[in-house]
Design a protein around this motif. Structure first.
Motif, short mmCIF file in Angstrom:
data_model
loop_
_atom_site.label_atom_id
_atom_site.label_comp_id
_atom_site.label_asym_id
_atom_site.label_seq_id
_atom_site.Cartn_x
_atom_site.Cartn_y
_atom_site.Cartn_z
N ASN A 190 0.83 -1.21 0.00
CA ASN A 190 0.00 0.00 0.00
C ASN A 190 0.86 1.25 0.00
O ASN A 190 0.53 2.24 -0.65
N LEU A 203 1.99 1.79 -3.50
CA LEU A 203 0.92 2.35 -4.33
C LEU A 203 0.75 3.84 -4.08
O LEU A 203 0.58 4.64 -5.01
N TYR A 249 -0.12 -2.00 -9.21
CA TYR A 249 -1.26 -1.30 -9.83
C TYR A 249 -2.51 -1.36 -8.95
O TYR A 249 -3.27 -0.40 -8.90
N HIS A 250 -2.71 -2.51 -8.26
CA HIS A 250 -3.96 -2.66 -7.51
C HIS A 250 -3.83 -3.82 -6.53
O HIS A 250 -3.20 -4.84 -6.84
N LEU A 251 -4.44 -3.67 -5.33
CA LEU A 251 -4.53 -4.76 -4.37
C LEU A 251 -5.97 -5.23 -4.32
O LEU A 251 -6.90 -4.41 -4.20
N LEU A 252 -6.16 -6.55 -4.41
CA LEU A 252 -7.50 -7.10 -4.58
C LEU A 252 -7.73 -8.25 -3.60
O LEU A 252 -7.04 -9.26 -3.65
N TRP A 254 -5.34 -12.19 -0.48
CA TRP A 254 -5.12 -10.91 -1.15
C TRP A 254 -4.25 -11.15 -2.36
O TRP A 254 -3.34 -12.00 -2.33
N ILE A 292 1.21 4.56 -12.81
CA ILE A 292 0.24 3.61 -13.34
C ILE A 292 -0.32 4.20 -14.64
O ILE A 292 -0.74 5.36 -14.66
N ASP A 322 -7.36 -0.28 -16.33
CA ASP A 322 -8.64 -0.47 -15.65
C ASP A 322 -8.67 -1.90 -15.10
O ASP A 322 -8.49 -2.85 -15.85
N VAL A 323 -8.90 -2.03 -13.80
CA VAL A 323 -8.86 -3.35 -13.16
C VAL A 323 -9.90 -4.29 -13.76
O VAL A 323 -9.61 -5.44 -14.09
#
Length: 330
Positions: A141, A144, A171-174, A180, A212, A217-218
Protein backbone atom coordinates in the motif's frame (compact mmCIF):
# COMPACT_ATOMS: atom_id res chain seq x y z
CA UNK A 1 -14.24 16.90 -7.56
CA UNK A 2 -11.17 15.96 -9.57
CA UNK A 3 -9.19 18.80 -8.02
CA UNK A 4 -10.47 18.00 -4.52
CA UNK A 5 -9.40 14.38 -4.94
CA UNK A 6 -5.96 15.46 -6.18
CA UNK A 7 -5.48 17.89 -3.27
CA UNK A 8 -6.39 15.21 -0.73
CA UNK A 9 -3.92 12.82 -2.33
CA UNK A 10 -1.27 15.57 -2.37
CA UNK A 11 -1.72 16.08 1.37
CA UNK A 12 -1.42 12.36 1.94
CA UNK A 13 1.74 11.71 -0.10
CA UNK A 14 3.49 14.81 1.28
CA UNK A 15 2.65 13.58 4.78
CA UNK A 16 3.97 10.04 4.29
CA UNK A 17 6.90 11.09 2.05
CA UNK A 18 8.26 14.44 3.29
CA UNK A 19 11.03 16.14 1.30
CA UNK A 20 10.65 13.64 -1.53
CA UNK A 21 8.52 15.42 -4.15
CA UNK A 22 9.32 18.67 -5.91
CA UNK A 23 6.75 20.54 -7.97
CA UNK A 24 7.94 18.95 -11.22
CA UNK A 25 7.74 15.48 -9.61
CA UNK A 26 4.17 16.12 -8.50
CA UNK A 27 3.19 17.41 -11.93
CA UNK A 28 4.60 14.27 -13.55
CA UNK A 29 2.89 12.00 -11.01
CA UNK A 30 -0.56 13.50 -11.56
CA UNK A 31 -0.16 14.17 -15.27
CA UNK A 32 -0.87 17.92 -15.00
CA UNK A 33 1.15 21.08 -15.46
CA UNK A 34 3.40 22.57 -12.78
CA UNK A 35 1.13 25.62 -12.80
CA UNK A 36 -1.84 23.45 -11.83
CA UNK A 37 0.17 21.82 -9.05
CA UNK A 38 1.22 25.25 -7.78
CA UNK A 39 -2.44 26.27 -7.53
CA UNK A 40 -3.16 23.10 -5.57
CA UNK A 41 -0.24 23.81 -3.23
CA UNK A 42 -1.50 27.36 -2.72
CA UNK A 43 -4.89 25.99 -1.70
CA UNK A 44 -3.22 23.63 0.78
CA UNK A 45 -1.04 26.40 2.22
CA UNK A 46 -3.41 29.37 2.19
CA UNK A 47 -6.88 27.91 1.85
CA UNK A 48 -6.53 24.95 4.23
CA UNK A 49 -3.94 26.77 6.41
CA UNK A 50 -1.61 23.75 6.52
CA UNK A 51 2.09 24.46 7.30
CA UNK A 52 3.49 23.42 3.92
CA UNK A 53 7.19 24.16 3.41
CA UNK A 54 9.33 23.95 0.29
CA UNK A 55 12.92 22.68 0.42
CA UNK A 56 15.51 21.79 -2.22
CA UNK A 57 14.62 18.11 -1.81
CA UNK A 58 10.86 18.62 -1.94
CA UNK A 59 7.80 19.77 -0.04
CA UNK A 60 6.96 18.80 3.55
CA UNK A 61 4.73 19.83 6.44
CA UNK A 62 6.32 21.53 9.45
CA UNK A 63 3.67 19.81 11.55
CA UNK A 64 1.86 16.67 10.45
CA UNK A 65 -1.72 17.65 9.63
CA UNK A 66 -4.47 15.93 11.59
CA UNK A 67 -7.73 14.96 10.01
CA UNK A 68 -10.66 17.07 11.18
CA UNK A 69 -13.16 15.46 13.53
CA UNK A 70 -15.77 13.67 11.45
CA UNK A 71 -19.40 13.41 12.43
CA UNK A 72 -21.52 10.49 11.28
CA UNK A 73 -25.21 9.83 11.33
CA UNK A 74 -26.26 6.68 13.18
CA UNK A 75 -26.80 4.79 9.91
CA UNK A 76 -23.38 5.86 8.60
CA UNK A 77 -21.64 4.76 11.80
CA UNK A 78 -23.50 1.45 11.71
CA UNK A 79 -22.43 0.93 8.09
CA UNK A 80 -18.79 1.48 9.13
CA UNK A 81 -19.22 -1.00 11.97
CA UNK A 82 -20.55 -3.64 9.55
CA UNK A 83 -17.61 -2.96 7.21
CA UNK A 84 -15.16 -3.49 10.09
CA UNK A 85 -16.85 -6.76 11.03
CA UNK A 86 -16.59 -7.94 7.42
CA UNK A 87 -12.92 -6.90 7.27
CA UNK A 88 -12.11 -9.17 10.22
CA UNK A 89 -12.87 -12.17 8.01
CA UNK A 90 -10.35 -11.07 5.36
CA UNK A 91 -7.06 -12.08 6.89
CA UNK A 92 -4.62 -9.20 6.61
CA UNK A 93 -7.19 -6.47 7.20
CA UNK A 94 -7.24 -7.06 10.95
CA UNK A 95 -4.63 -5.00 12.78
CA UNK A 96 -4.11 -2.94 15.94
CA UNK A 97 -4.80 0.17 13.85
CA UNK A 98 -8.19 -1.23 12.88
CA UNK A 99 -9.02 -1.90 16.53
CA UNK A 100 -7.94 1.64 17.46
CA UNK A 101 -10.13 3.12 14.74
CA UNK A 102 -13.07 1.07 15.97
CA UNK A 103 -12.53 2.30 19.53
CA UNK A 104 -12.89 5.86 18.24
CA UNK A 105 -16.00 4.87 16.35
CA UNK A 106 -17.46 3.28 19.50
CA UNK A 107 -17.89 6.71 21.08
CA UNK A 108 -20.67 7.46 18.58
CA UNK A 109 -22.89 4.58 19.74
CA UNK A 110 -25.25 4.30 22.72
CA UNK A 111 -24.08 2.08 25.63
CA UNK A 112 -26.43 -0.71 24.48
CA UNK A 113 -24.08 -1.38 21.58
CA UNK A 114 -21.16 -2.17 23.90
CA UNK A 115 -21.26 -5.97 23.47
CA UNK A 116 -21.51 -5.73 19.68
CA UNK A 117 -18.63 -3.26 19.53
CA UNK A 118 -16.40 -5.43 21.73
CA UNK A 119 -17.06 -8.41 19.46
CA UNK A 120 -16.19 -6.35 16.38
CA UNK A 121 -13.01 -5.02 17.99
CA UNK A 122 -11.66 -8.46 18.92
CA UNK A 123 -8.94 -9.30 16.41
CA UNK A 124 -8.18 -12.76 15.00
CA UNK A 125 -5.36 -14.66 16.67
CA UNK A 126 -1.95 -13.44 15.54
CA UNK A 127 -0.09 -16.10 13.57
CA UNK A 128 3.13 -15.99 11.58
CA UNK A 129 1.12 -16.10 8.34
CA UNK A 130 -1.20 -13.26 9.39
CA UNK A 131 1.71 -11.16 10.57
CA UNK A 132 3.60 -11.72 7.30
CA UNK A 133 0.52 -10.88 5.23
CA UNK A 134 -0.06 -7.68 7.21
CA UNK A 135 3.55 -6.54 6.68
CA UNK A 136 3.33 -7.23 2.96
CA UNK A 137 0.02 -5.37 2.62
CA UNK A 138 1.37 -2.34 4.49
CA UNK A 139 4.46 -2.19 2.28
CA UNK A 140 2.52 -2.68 -0.97
CA UNK A 141 0.00 0.00 0.00
CA UNK A 142 2.88 2.34 0.72
CA UNK A 143 4.29 1.56 -2.73
CA UNK A 144 0.92 2.35 -4.33
CA UNK A 145 0.57 5.64 -2.44
CA UNK A 146 4.11 6.79 -3.18
CA UNK A 147 4.35 5.33 -6.69
CA UNK A 148 7.54 3.39 -5.86
CA UNK A 149 8.72 0.11 -7.34
CA UNK A 150 9.11 -2.99 -5.18
CA UNK A 151 11.67 -5.79 -5.37
CA UNK A 152 10.06 -9.06 -4.35
CA UNK A 153 11.12 -12.66 -3.82
CA UNK A 154 8.19 -14.69 -5.13
CA UNK A 155 7.30 -18.37 -4.98
CA UNK A 156 5.66 -19.61 -8.18
CA UNK A 157 3.65 -22.79 -7.56
CA UNK A 158 3.28 -23.53 -11.27
CA UNK A 159 7.07 -24.03 -11.43
CA UNK A 160 7.35 -26.47 -8.58
CA UNK A 161 7.72 -23.82 -5.88
CA UNK A 162 10.66 -22.09 -7.54
CA UNK A 163 11.56 -18.68 -6.10
CA UNK A 164 12.38 -15.76 -8.36
CA UNK A 165 13.48 -12.22 -7.62
CA UNK A 166 11.74 -9.56 -9.68
CA UNK A 167 10.92 -5.86 -9.66
CA UNK A 168 7.23 -4.98 -9.86
CA UNK A 169 5.16 -1.82 -10.22
CA UNK A 170 2.01 -2.23 -8.07
CA UNK A 171 -1.26 -1.30 -9.83
CA UNK A 172 -3.96 -2.66 -7.51
CA UNK A 173 -4.53 -4.76 -4.37
CA UNK A 174 -7.50 -7.10 -4.58
CA UNK A 175 -9.07 -9.25 -1.83
CA UNK A 176 -10.48 -12.53 -3.11
CA UNK A 177 -12.12 -15.21 -0.95
CA UNK A 178 -9.73 -15.32 2.05
CA UNK A 179 -6.60 -14.10 0.28
CA UNK A 180 -5.12 -10.91 -1.15
CA UNK A 181 -3.75 -10.52 -4.65
CA UNK A 182 -1.47 -7.89 -6.16
CA UNK A 183 -1.97 -6.76 -9.74
CA UNK A 184 1.36 -5.34 -10.88
CA UNK A 185 3.59 -4.84 -13.89
CA UNK A 186 6.46 -7.33 -13.69
CA UNK A 187 9.65 -5.96 -15.25
CA UNK A 188 11.08 -9.48 -15.55
CA UNK A 189 8.11 -10.87 -17.48
CA UNK A 190 7.34 -7.48 -19.12
CA UNK A 191 3.63 -7.93 -18.47
CA UNK A 192 0.89 -7.10 -15.98
CA UNK A 193 0.42 -10.16 -13.74
CA UNK A 194 -1.52 -11.25 -10.67
CA UNK A 195 0.58 -12.19 -7.63
CA UNK A 196 -0.74 -13.87 -4.50
CA UNK A 197 0.45 -11.75 -1.58
CA UNK A 198 1.10 -14.79 0.64
CA UNK A 199 3.64 -16.07 -1.89
CA UNK A 200 5.72 -12.88 -1.65
CA UNK A 201 8.44 -14.11 0.71
CA UNK A 202 10.35 -10.82 0.89
CA UNK A 203 9.70 -7.29 -0.36
CA UNK A 204 11.84 -4.16 -0.45
CA UNK A 205 10.53 -0.70 -1.30
CA UNK A 206 12.80 0.89 -3.92
CA UNK A 207 13.58 4.55 -4.47
CA UNK A 208 12.75 4.31 -8.19
CA UNK A 209 9.28 5.69 -9.01
CA UNK A 210 6.71 4.71 -11.61
CA UNK A 211 3.29 5.80 -12.84
CA UNK A 212 0.24 3.61 -13.34
CA UNK A 213 -0.83 3.98 -17.00
CA UNK A 214 -3.83 6.27 -17.32
CA UNK A 215 -5.73 3.70 -19.40
CA UNK A 216 -5.30 0.85 -16.92
CA UNK A 217 -8.64 -0.47 -15.65
CA UNK A 218 -8.86 -3.35 -13.16
CA UNK A 219 -12.21 -4.65 -14.43
CA UNK A 220 -11.05 -4.56 -18.04
CA UNK A 221 -7.78 -6.30 -17.12
CA UNK A 222 -9.49 -9.15 -15.27
CA UNK A 223 -12.07 -9.47 -18.05
CA UNK A 224 -14.92 -12.01 -17.88
CA UNK A 225 -13.01 -14.44 -15.65
CA UNK A 226 -14.42 -16.20 -12.62
CA UNK A 227 -12.12 -15.30 -9.72
CA UNK A 228 -8.66 -13.81 -10.20
CA UNK A 229 -6.73 -16.64 -11.92
CA UNK A 230 -6.63 -14.74 -15.19
CA UNK A 231 -3.58 -16.56 -16.55
CA UNK A 232 -5.34 -19.93 -16.23
CA UNK A 233 -8.56 -18.81 -17.93
CA UNK A 234 -10.03 -20.20 -21.13
CA UNK A 235 -11.72 -18.10 -23.80
CA UNK A 236 -15.15 -16.84 -22.64
CA UNK A 237 -17.95 -19.36 -23.22
CA UNK A 238 -21.65 -19.64 -22.48
CA UNK A 239 -22.19 -21.78 -19.39
CA UNK A 240 -25.55 -23.29 -18.43
CA UNK A 241 -25.98 -25.00 -15.05
CA UNK A 242 -28.98 -26.68 -13.44
CA UNK A 243 -29.12 -26.62 -9.65
CA UNK A 244 -31.39 -28.66 -7.41
CA UNK A 245 -34.17 -26.58 -5.79
CA UNK A 246 -32.42 -26.11 -2.43
CA UNK A 247 -28.98 -25.35 -3.89
CA UNK A 248 -30.56 -23.19 -6.60
CA UNK A 249 -32.28 -20.98 -4.06
CA UNK A 250 -28.99 -20.40 -2.28
CA UNK A 251 -27.14 -19.65 -5.52
CA UNK A 252 -29.87 -17.28 -6.73
CA UNK A 253 -29.57 -15.20 -3.54
CA UNK A 254 -26.03 -14.03 -4.39
CA UNK A 255 -24.45 -11.95 -7.14
CA UNK A 256 -21.64 -14.15 -8.44
CA UNK A 257 -20.82 -12.59 -11.82
CA UNK A 258 -22.10 -9.62 -13.89
CA UNK A 259 -23.24 -11.95 -16.69
CA UNK A 260 -25.34 -14.29 -14.56
CA UNK A 261 -28.98 -14.99 -15.41
CA UNK A 262 -31.16 -17.02 -13.06
CA UNK A 263 -34.45 -18.72 -13.94
CA UNK A 264 -36.52 -20.96 -11.66
CA UNK A 265 -38.04 -23.99 -13.43
CA UNK A 266 -41.51 -25.53 -12.91
CA UNK A 267 -40.00 -28.45 -10.97
CA UNK A 268 -38.23 -26.05 -8.57
CA UNK A 269 -34.77 -26.48 -10.06
CA UNK A 270 -32.81 -23.38 -11.09
CA UNK A 271 -31.12 -22.66 -14.41
CA UNK A 272 -28.00 -20.54 -13.97
CA UNK A 273 -26.49 -18.98 -17.11
CA UNK A 274 -23.10 -17.25 -17.39
CA UNK A 275 -20.72 -15.96 -20.03
CA UNK A 276 -17.30 -16.43 -18.48
CA UNK A 277 -13.72 -17.50 -19.02
CA UNK A 278 -13.54 -20.74 -17.04
CA UNK A 279 -10.81 -20.87 -14.39
CA UNK A 280 -9.75 -23.41 -11.72
CA UNK A 281 -11.63 -21.18 -9.25
CA UNK A 282 -14.84 -21.87 -11.16
CA UNK A 283 -14.20 -25.63 -11.29
CA UNK A 284 -13.65 -25.62 -7.52
CA UNK A 285 -16.91 -23.70 -7.06
CA UNK A 286 -18.80 -26.35 -9.05
CA UNK A 287 -17.13 -29.16 -7.10
CA UNK A 288 -18.45 -27.66 -3.88
CA UNK A 289 -22.04 -28.31 -5.01
CA UNK A 290 -21.33 -31.93 -5.92
CA UNK A 291 -24.43 -33.75 -7.16
CA UNK A 292 -26.58 -30.66 -6.57
CA UNK A 293 -25.45 -29.11 -9.86
CA UNK A 294 -25.50 -30.42 -13.42
CA UNK A 295 -23.51 -28.84 -16.25
CA UNK A 296 -25.73 -28.55 -19.33
CA UNK A 297 -23.24 -26.57 -21.42
CA UNK A 298 -20.55 -26.48 -22.65
CA UNK A 299 -19.92 -30.22 -23.07
CA UNK A 300 -16.17 -29.90 -22.38
CA UNK A 301 -16.90 -28.36 -18.96
CA UNK A 302 -19.32 -31.20 -18.20
CA UNK A 303 -16.63 -33.74 -19.10
CA UNK A 304 -13.96 -31.96 -17.03
CA UNK A 305 -16.20 -31.80 -13.97
CA UNK A 306 -17.15 -35.49 -14.31
CA UNK A 307 -13.48 -36.44 -14.64
CA UNK A 308 -12.59 -34.45 -11.54
CA UNK A 309 -15.35 -36.22 -9.56
CA UNK A 310 -14.03 -39.60 -10.75
CA UNK A 311 -10.50 -38.68 -9.66
CA UNK A 312 -11.83 -37.63 -6.26
CA UNK A 313 -13.64 -40.96 -5.92
CA UNK A 314 -10.45 -42.83 -6.87
CA UNK A 315 -8.34 -40.86 -4.41
CA UNK A 316 -10.75 -41.55 -1.56
CA UNK A 317 -11.33 -45.17 -2.58
CA UNK A 318 -7.87 -46.24 -3.73
CA UNK A 319 -4.78 -44.76 -1.98
CA UNK A 320 -2.09 -43.54 -4.35
CA UNK A 321 -4.40 -42.35 -7.13
CA UNK A 322 -3.15 -39.29 -9.00
CA UNK A 323 -4.64 -35.97 -7.83
CA UNK A 324 -6.46 -33.69 -10.20
CA UNK A 325 -4.77 -30.83 -12.06
CA UNK A 326 -4.33 -27.46 -10.42
CA UNK A 327 -4.61 -23.99 -11.92
CA UNK A 328 -1.76 -21.88 -13.19
CA UNK A 329 -0.95 -18.56 -11.62
CA UNK A 330 2.07 -16.47 -10.80
Amino acid sequence: MKRVSRILELIHILTVSPRRYRRCDLAARFGVSERTIQKDLDIIRHGLKLPLVRSLQGYYFEKTPLLPVLQFTFSEALALLLAVQAARHVSGAGSPELAAALNRLAALFPPEFGTLLRQAASLPAVTAQREHRQRMLLLLNQALIQGRKVRILYTTHSRGGAQTERVVRPYHLLPHVRSWHLIAYCEWREAVLVFKVDRIRKAVLLEECYRIPGDFDVAAYLGPVWGVMRGAASDPVDVVLRFTPEAGRRVAEESWHPSQQVAEQPDGSVLFRLHIAITPDFINWLLYYGSRVEVLAPPELREELAAEHRRAAEVNGAPGAAPGPGGRSE
